[in-house]
Structures are given as C-alpha cells and as structure tokens.
Write a protein that holds these residues in place. Structure first.
Motif, PDB file in Angstrom:
ATOM      1  N   ALA A  19     -73.566  36.754  61.828  1.00  9.11           N
ATOM      2  CA  ALA A  19     -73.048  35.829  60.826  1.00  9.11           C
ATOM      3  C   ALA A  19     -73.663  34.443  61.022  1.00  9.11           C
ATOM      4  N   ILE A  20     -73.879  34.086  62.283  1.00  7.50           N
ATOM      5  CA  ILE A  20     -74.449  32.770  62.580  1.00  7.50           C
ATOM      6  C   ILE A  20     -75.979  32.799  62.407  1.00  7.50           C
ATOM      7  N   GLU A  21     -76.588  33.935  62.766  1.00 11.23           N
ATOM      8  CA  GLU A  21     -78.039  34.063  62.553  1.00 11.23           C
ATOM      9  C   GLU A  21     -78.386  33.966  61.065  1.00 11.23           C
ATOM     10  N   ASP A  22     -77.571  34.634  60.232  1.00 14.72           N
ATOM     11  CA  ASP A  22     -77.834  34.657  58.797  1.00 14.72           C
ATOM     12  C   ASP A  22     -77.557  33.316  58.136  1.00 14.72           C
ATOM     13  N   ASN A  23     -76.669  32.569  58.727  1.00 14.73           N
ATOM     14  CA  ASN A  23     -76.267  31.305  58.119  1.00 14.73           C
ATOM     15  C   ASN A  23     -76.164  30.243  59.208  1.00 14.73           C
ATOM     16  N   PRO A  24     -77.301  29.821  59.735  1.00 14.56           N
ATOM     17  CA  PRO A  24     -77.298  28.938  60.904  1.00 14.56           C
ATOM     18  C   PRO A  24     -76.618  27.595  60.645  1.00 14.56           C
ATOM     19  N   ASN A  25     -76.520  27.208  59.393  1.00 14.33           N
ATOM     20  CA  ASN A  25     -75.903  25.909  59.123  1.00 14.33           C
ATOM     21  C   ASN A  25     -74.380  25.940  59.141  1.00 14.33           C
ATOM     22  N   CYS A  26     -73.830  27.113  59.388  1.00 16.33           N
ATOM     23  CA  CYS A  26     -72.357  27.197  59.371  1.00 16.33           C
ATOM     24  C   CYS A  26     -71.740  26.472  60.563  1.00 16.33           C
ATOM     25  N   CYS A  27     -72.522  26.185  61.593  1.00 20.45           N
ATOM     26  CA  CYS A  27     -71.943  25.506  62.763  1.00 20.45           C
ATOM     27  C   CYS A  27     -73.039  24.938  63.658  1.00 20.45           C
ATOM     28  N   GLU A  28     -72.653  23.986  64.481  1.00 20.64           N
ATOM     29  CA  GLU A  28     -73.594  23.390  65.433  1.00 20.64           C
ATOM     30  C   GLU A  28     -73.225  23.761  66.871  1.00 20.64           C
ATOM     31  N   ILE A  29     -71.980  24.065  67.059  1.00 22.21           N
ATOM     32  CA  ILE A  29     -71.483  24.416  68.397  1.00 22.21           C
ATOM     33  C   ILE A  29     -70.889  25.818  68.282  1.00 22.21           C
ATOM     34  N   ASN A  66     -80.867  27.063  68.566  1.00 17.29           N
ATOM     35  CA  ASN A  66     -80.630  25.701  69.049  1.00 17.29           C
ATOM     36  C   ASN A  66     -79.165  25.253  68.900  1.00 17.29           C
ATOM     37  N   LYS A  67     -78.280  26.173  69.172  1.00 18.60           N
ATOM     38  CA  LYS A  67     -76.851  25.835  69.126  1.00 18.60           C
ATOM     39  C   LYS A  67     -76.367  25.470  70.530  1.00 18.60           C
ATOM     40  N   PHE A  68     -75.382  24.601  70.595  1.00 16.76           N
ATOM     41  CA  PHE A  68     -74.738  24.300  71.872  1.00 16.76           C
ATOM     42  C   PHE A  68     -73.714  25.408  72.126  1.00 16.76           C
ATOM     43  N   ALA A  69     -73.969  26.229  73.149  1.00 12.62           N
ATOM     44  CA  ALA A  69     -73.113  27.393  73.399  1.00 12.62           C
ATOM     45  C   ALA A  69     -72.103  27.106  74.495  1.00 12.62           C
ATOM     46  N   ILE A  70     -70.843  27.364  74.198  1.00  8.11           N
ATOM     47  CA  ILE A  70     -69.780  27.217  75.189  1.00  8.11           C
ATOM     48  C   ILE A  70     -69.240  28.616  75.461  1.00  8.11           C
ATOM     49  N   ASP A  71     -69.541  29.113  76.632  1.00  8.66           N
ATOM     50  CA  ASP A  71     -69.274  30.504  76.967  1.00  8.66           C
ATOM     51  C   ASP A  71     -67.948  30.618  77.728  1.00  8.66           C
ATOM     52  N   LEU A  72     -67.016  31.364  77.157  1.00  5.17           N
ATOM     53  CA  LEU A  72     -65.712  31.548  77.811  1.00  5.17           C
ATOM     54  C   LEU A  72     -65.634  32.892  78.522  1.00  5.17           C
ATOM     55  N   ILE A  76     -64.911  19.894  75.782  1.00  2.85           N
ATOM     56  CA  ILE A  76     -66.366  19.734  75.889  1.00  2.85           C
ATOM     57  C   ILE A  76     -66.999  19.730  74.491  1.00  2.85           C
ATOM     58  N   ALA A  77     -66.492  20.582  73.628  1.00  2.00           N
ATOM     59  CA  ALA A  77     -67.031  20.615  72.265  1.00  2.00           C
ATOM     60  C   ALA A  77     -66.807  19.273  71.573  1.00  2.00           C
ATOM     61  N   GLU A  78     -65.640  18.686  71.781  1.00  2.00           N
ATOM     62  CA  GLU A  78     -65.342  17.391  71.141  1.00  2.00           C
ATOM     63  C   GLU A  78     -66.270  16.307  71.672  1.00  2.00           C
ATOM     64  N   LYS A  79     -66.481  16.348  72.989  1.00  2.00           N
ATOM     65  CA  LYS A  79     -67.380  15.367  73.606  1.00  2.00           C
ATOM     66  C   LYS A  79     -68.792  15.517  73.046  1.00  2.00           C
ATOM     67  N   TYR A  80     -69.232  16.755  72.968  1.00  2.00           N
ATOM     68  CA  TYR A  80     -70.591  17.019  72.474  1.00  2.00           C
ATOM     69  C   TYR A  80     -70.708  16.537  71.026  1.00  2.00           C
ATOM     70  N   ALA A  81     -69.691  16.835  70.253  1.00  2.00           N
ATOM     71  CA  ALA A  81     -69.694  16.428  68.844  1.00  2.00           C
ATOM     72  C   ALA A  81     -69.759  14.905  68.734  1.00  2.00           C
ATOM     73  N   ARG A  82     -68.984  14.255  69.561  1.00  2.00           N
ATOM     74  CA  ARG A  82     -68.872  12.794  69.466  1.00  2.00           C
ATOM     75  C   ARG A  82     -70.157  12.110  69.916  1.00  2.00           C
ATOM     76  N   TYR A  83     -70.698  12.562  71.065  1.00  2.00           N
ATOM     77  CA  TYR A  83     -71.821  11.817  71.650  1.00  2.00           C
ATOM     78  C   TYR A  83     -73.191  12.369  71.294  1.00  2.00           C
ATOM     79  N   LYS A  84     -73.263  13.644  70.945  1.00  2.00           N
ATOM     80  CA  LYS A  84     -74.582  14.227  70.711  1.00  2.00           C
ATOM     81  C   LYS A  84     -74.863  14.447  69.225  1.00  2.00           C
ATOM     82  N   ILE A  85     -73.834  14.509  68.430  1.00  2.00           N
ATOM     83  CA  ILE A  85     -74.075  14.804  67.021  1.00  2.00           C
ATOM     84  C   ILE A  85     -73.715  13.608  66.142  1.00  2.00           C
ATOM     85  N   LEU A  86     -72.520  13.108  66.322  1.00  2.00           N
ATOM     86  CA  LEU A  86     -72.072  12.025  65.432  1.00  2.00           C
ATOM     87  C   LEU A  86     -72.626  10.671  65.861  1.00  2.00           C
ATOM     88  N   ALA A  87     -72.953  10.530  67.148  1.00  2.00           N
ATOM     89  CA  ALA A  87     -73.369   9.219  67.662  1.00  2.00           C
ATOM     90  C   ALA A  87     -74.711   8.782  67.073  1.00  2.00           C
TER      91      ALA A  87
END
Lengths: 347, 290
Positions: B60-70, B91-97, B279-290
């Motif tokens: 789903a993410i491969e077919d539509n890469p713009n659906c998310c950044e993280i 080139n997605k930021f992957a958070i592996d649980l 971590i996702a919020e931090k990444y969003a704040r400092y790496k994407i929105l900043a």
C-alpha cells in the motif's frame, strides 16, 4: 500400574537449601555414590535451572557447565538431567551448551498457565535427539482442566512426559488425585509429580500421585530442597517396598547416599519451619523463604506477614523482587498501626 | 499547524494503539493503516474512524509513497526483514516496533535526538524501555558497576503470541541493549509472565551489586530520568526507590498504560507505542516541518 521413573533433584532443588553453594566435589561424590541405584535421572544445577544464577533468585557458586561436567563424568546408567525455565535461560546461551556438555534429559519448566513459552525449548531438545519433559510449576494455582490444556501443548511440542510441580507445597491429597487423574486420562505421555513438604505431605502426595496414575516421581534424598524440602525419595522407596510395588531402586544404596553424602552437604536440618508452613498455606513459591527471611530482618517486619501478602497478590515463581516491595510496604504500614495478618486471609 | 502523515503497518493490538495515539497527536496524522486481513477488527475499526486503510500491507505504501513520510512497523520481526529495505528505498523514516534488531536501538530519553538522523530505528523490547533508563542512572552515579540485572514482569494477557514464541530473543535483546546503552560489562535480563487476575501491572526491577552505594545520589538521578521518561510515558513511575538490601541496590518501576486502545495493565505495550510516537513527533517537528 506402569513402572515408576524416579527423577532425583537433590542436586537441583537441594541447591536452594544451601544457597546455591554446591561445589563440583560435592556433585562428583554424590553422583558416583548414587550411580547404579536405579534412579532414572539425576538432575543437576541451580535451583531455578540453567541461566538462573542471578541477584533475583541467588548467585551460584559454581557455573552450570562446571556442575554438569562434574556430574557427567560419574554417570553411566543414570541419565544426566538438567532443568530450565524460559525467561531465565535461553537456548543459545544455556541449553545448547548444556547439551554439548553431555546432558541426556532436560525438564523445561514454566508457570502452570504459560506452557506456550516452552515450545522453542522442548522442540530444540528433541531435535537434538535428547529427552525433554515439560514441567508445570505452581500447579495449585490452576484448575485440572486448565492444567490438562497446558500439558497437551507440551505434549504437542514433543515432551515425553509432563511433571506437575507443587512448588509451594500447597497441595492437599484430593487435589493431587483429581489433577493427576485428569492428566493421565487426557494425555498420551506419562504424568509426573514433584512435591514440596510445607504441609508435611510431600511423601504422601507423591504416593497419592502414583496411586492416581503418575509414573514419574521427582524428589530428593533426605528431602533436601527449597523451603520445607521435597519428597524424600528413600522414604517413598521404603513405603513402596512395604506396598510390594516394584521400583527398581536399591534402597540401601539410596539410604547410604542420604546418610553419608547428603547430610555432609546440608547446612541445616531439612525441617518444616514456621515460615515454610505459612508459605505452603499462602501458596507461595517455596524458594522464597531465605529471601523473605532476609527482607523481614532488613525492614523489621514479620516474615509470615510478607508471605501472606505475597499469596494475596498471587506472586509466582521468579518474582522474588516483590519481596522487598512488600516488606517495605508492610514496614510503612506498621508505623501506622500494629495489626498482624489474620490467618483467614489464607483460606 | 501542519500535520505530518504517518503509515502504520500491522493492524493488531500494537498497530491499533499506535493509531489511537496518532489521532490524538497535534502534529501527526494517519495517512495509511495497512494490514493483510480485510476482516481484521483493526481494519474495520480504522475504517469506521475515517482512516485510509489497505489490506496490501507494505505494498500500500509502495504503490502510494506519498501517503506518509514516517512508517511504524508493528508486524513481526520476520516481516520487518522484508519491509526494512523497501522502506529504505522509499526513503521513509521507519520506526520498528518488532524485535527484528535491524535498525538503531532507541531509548527515546537517552538517544532520541541521535535517532532522528537514522532511517530505521528499533524500540528494543518493553523490558528494555522500562529498565534501561534506571540502569543508565545507576551507571552515571557508579560507573564502576560490573553487573546489572533486570527483571521484567508482565501480565500474561498482555504478552502476545509473538513474545511467547520468541521469549529467548526477548531476554537476549534486552540484555544486549542494557550493555549497549549503559556500558556495564555484564548484564542479565529475566522475564516473568504472571497470569494473575486482575492482570498485574508491568514492572521492572533493576539490581546492581554496589558495595557502598550513594543512595541519595541514586535517588536524585533516578527521579530526574523518570521525570524525563514521563514526558512521553506518563504512566512510568518508581514504586521502590533505590534501596540497599541483601548486598545489592534494588529499584522498581511500574508502567501503567494510558489505556488508549490497550488496557491499562498493558504498560509493557504502552511504553513501546508511547516511545514510538514520541520519536515520530520529534522527527516530524525537526526533520520535516522545521
């Protein structure tokens, strides 16, 4: 009635009774003297099994591999067994090296409702061509149908038998009969019983288990074991002689090992102290006793109150870290009022 | 405020709990909630909440890469092995649980900032998240410690089939992470599953043999780090303050879950999902929105 297999845990459960201070010399002497006495297996190691030497349950004086290697040299007819609880030990770090050291048989134990954590380990032992038995610890905490369900899982993983462990010595004979009968009826593999003596029923409960169809008895010479100790194997053997039940055991030889070898390694008589009695009534893991005693002294509270509270919280084997928390809370409460626990809390 | 889109792969308990947390976030929104089973409760629930869903998992993410950044991966260690290179390529930021041990090990309070420059981070185990901050505080006060041991007890109901089938990996991964984060020469991890009803709250006890412990200093350091962890795991608290007994220093922390989707006793799962979202919020704040 099938022939009973005797698993001797003197050098495993007995490790609890001497603060896990077994030496290779003691193991060597014990195994050389007990060899040929008709025991199916001598189980060797830390009281909580491979990988359990820890600040949580007690550090071993001797490493698992040193213990097993010493025993291996002495045993020919008797199998060398060991015990492991997943969550303490792992295949990579403990089980595989133990098998490489010559272990023939492994008992994989877990709390009686958690059999699915033993799958990896039972399968591994069987794949290595060794004998694996499942052990359901603290069996008094689950109903016979639930225990059967868990035992069936172990059977499906390849266990050659399932042993019920009365880890708290909390069983009454009726409970032994009902549970063993349920398992014998529902399983295709042998059923075993490992007793503790908190209510002075270890031999009686083991005997009752045999009468109910158990064909594996796990006990110790002199009853040496955690808390009030275990089913005293030479006594059970004597009882079976009187009943004219064939055991294949050399009674005099076992008596001699008990008298000469086990007494020499004991630090204190194996008796039912009041805290072991309370531990059995409260249904708390037998091996908690020395830790509870230390915590009671350190925090100035009654060891019996600690046991009652641990029982109330349904603490299981391996949760020794609760002892300190409970002792501290009781000490705090003691400042406010001086009530002691009422025994009704135990029923 | 602009929101950053995240994808969640895995629609089980962890994935659904993540979704609840993301929907509450001021900075994240869910652009894709993907699993494999169209009949899963998780998918149905997400649909009813108006979240874009798919049964095509990573595709789903491969077919539509713009659906998310993280992307949060809440599948299994095995599936993450397949997903990790795909996410890297996208080139997605992957958070592996999952306990795959592929990405950089992350304990947000200790190396959260460092992790932002990685492309794949791993949340270790719940026992690791719960105990490593305390072990770190021990080592800060007593760098001479040679051995640390942790005991994690978890309600049986809160340990899924994955944890049960891979209990060895849990203990080994936790142990390795303690060594890696604290520098202690030797460590041990013990895990206990307790079936008591009502279910027990997740707890972690951390032991160290310290002949002459500076208890007051330990109390200060532990209180400070616990406060920092509470920023992202509100239910993290000390139940036994450092105490010297039986020749060892003992500290116990408990984790009460937020009760988003998972019950409150599942603090073991909450500490992972809370850490991941922080971590996702931090990444969003400092790496994407900043």
């Amino acid at each position: 009635m099938g022939k009973t297999l005797f698993f001797d845990s003197t050098l495993r459960d007995g490790s609890h009774a001497i603060g896990h201070q077994l030496t290779t010399d003691q193991i060597t002497v014990y195994c050389s003297q007990a060899e040929g006495a008709g025991l199916h297996t001598i189980i060797v190691g830390h009281g909580n099994g491979l990988g359990a030497s820890s600040l949580q349950v007690g550090l071993s004086k001797t490493t698992d591999l040193e213990m097993l290697t010493a025993a291996r040299r002495q045993l020919q007819q008797t199998r060398l067994g060991t015990f492991m609880i997943p969550g303490f030990g792992t295949i990579k770090e403990n089980l595989a090296p133990a098998l490489a050291a010559g272990v023939d048989l492994v008992c994989i134990g877990t709390h009686c409702t958690e059999a699915d954590v033993t799958r990896q380990h039972i399968e591994f032992v069987r794949e290595q061509g060794k004998e694996a038995y499942g052990v359901l610890m603290m069996y008094h905490m689950a109903t016979p149908p639930k225990l059967l369900e868990e035992a069936l899982k172990m059977q499906s993983y390849g266990a050659l038998g399932v042993i019920l462990m009365d880890s708290a010595g909390a069983s009454l004979p009726e409970m032994v009969t009902t549970t063993v009968q349920t398992l014998v009826a529902g399983l295709q593999i042998p059923v075993g019983f490992h007793a503790h003596n908190n209510l002075s029923l270890a031999v009686a409960n083991s005997y009752t288990a045999i009468k109910a169809g158990a064909t594996i008895i796990d006990g110790t010479l002199r009853g040496l074991g955690a808390g009030a100790g275990n089913c005293q194997l030479e006594v059970l053997a004597g009882l079976l002689v009187k009943e004219q039940i064939e055991t294949g055991l050399n009674l005099y030889q076992l008596m001699d090992v008990s008298e000469q070898v086990v007494t020499a390694l004991m630090q204190k008589p194996q008796e039912i102290t009041t805290i072991s009695l309370i531990s059995g009534m409260a249904g708390v893991f037998s091996a908690f006793a020395p830790h509870v005693k230390k915590a009671a002294e350190r925090f100035g509270v009654d060891a019996r109150d600690i046991f009652v509270e641990l029982g109330r919280r349904k603490i299981i084997g391996g949760q020794e870290d609760f002892i300190v928390e409970v002792a501290m809370e009781l000490a705090e409460r003691k400042k406010d009022d001086n009530i002691s626990y009422q025994l009704e809390a135990l029923s | 405020m602009d929101k950053v889109k995240v994808g969640i792969i895995g629609t089980g308990n962890i994935g659904t709990d993540l979704l609840f947390k993301v929907l509450r976030s001021e900075i994240l929104e869910c652009g894709m909630f993907a699993g494999r089973n169209p009949d899963s409760e998780g998918i149905k629930r997400a649909q009813s909440m108006g979240v874009p869903t798919s049964c095509e998992s990573i595709k789903a993410i491969e077919d539509n890469p713009n659906c998310c950044e993280i992307v949060f991966d809440a599948t299994s260690a095995k599936v993450h092995q397949t997903n990790a290179p795909i996410l890297a390529k996208l080139n997605k930021f992957a958070i592996d649980l999952t306990p795959s041990q592929i990405g950089k090990m992350c304990v947000p309070v200790l190396n959260g900032d460092e992790c932002l420059s990685e492309k794949n981070i791993n949340l270790i185990t719940c026992g690791g998240q719960g105990s490593i901050p305390i072990a770190y505080a021990y080592m800060k006060v007593h760098p001479e410690i040679e051995y640390i041991e942790i005991v994690a007890s978890i309600a049986s109901k809160s340990a899924g089939p994955g944890t049960r089938a891979n209990i060895d990996e849990f203990t080994q991964t936790t142990r390795d992470a303690i060594v890696a984060f604290t520098g202690v020469p030797r460590a041990k991890a013990i895990i206990i599953l307790n079936p008591a009803e009502p279910p027990v709250i997740m707890r972690n006890t951390v032991y160290a043999q310290i002949p002459q412990p500076k208890i007051d200093l330990l109390k200060v350091e532990i209180a400070a780090i616990v406060k920092s962890v509470q920023q992202y795991v509100p239910g993290y608290k000390v139940t036994v303050e450092p105490v010297f007994e039986n020749g060892r220093v003992t500290t116990t922390v408990e984790v009460v879950g937020l009760g988003d989707f998972l019950p409150k006793y599942s603090g073991n799962l909450d500490i992972i999902t809370c850490g991941a979202v922080s971590i996702a919020e931090k990444y969003a704040r400092y790496k994407i929105l900043a």
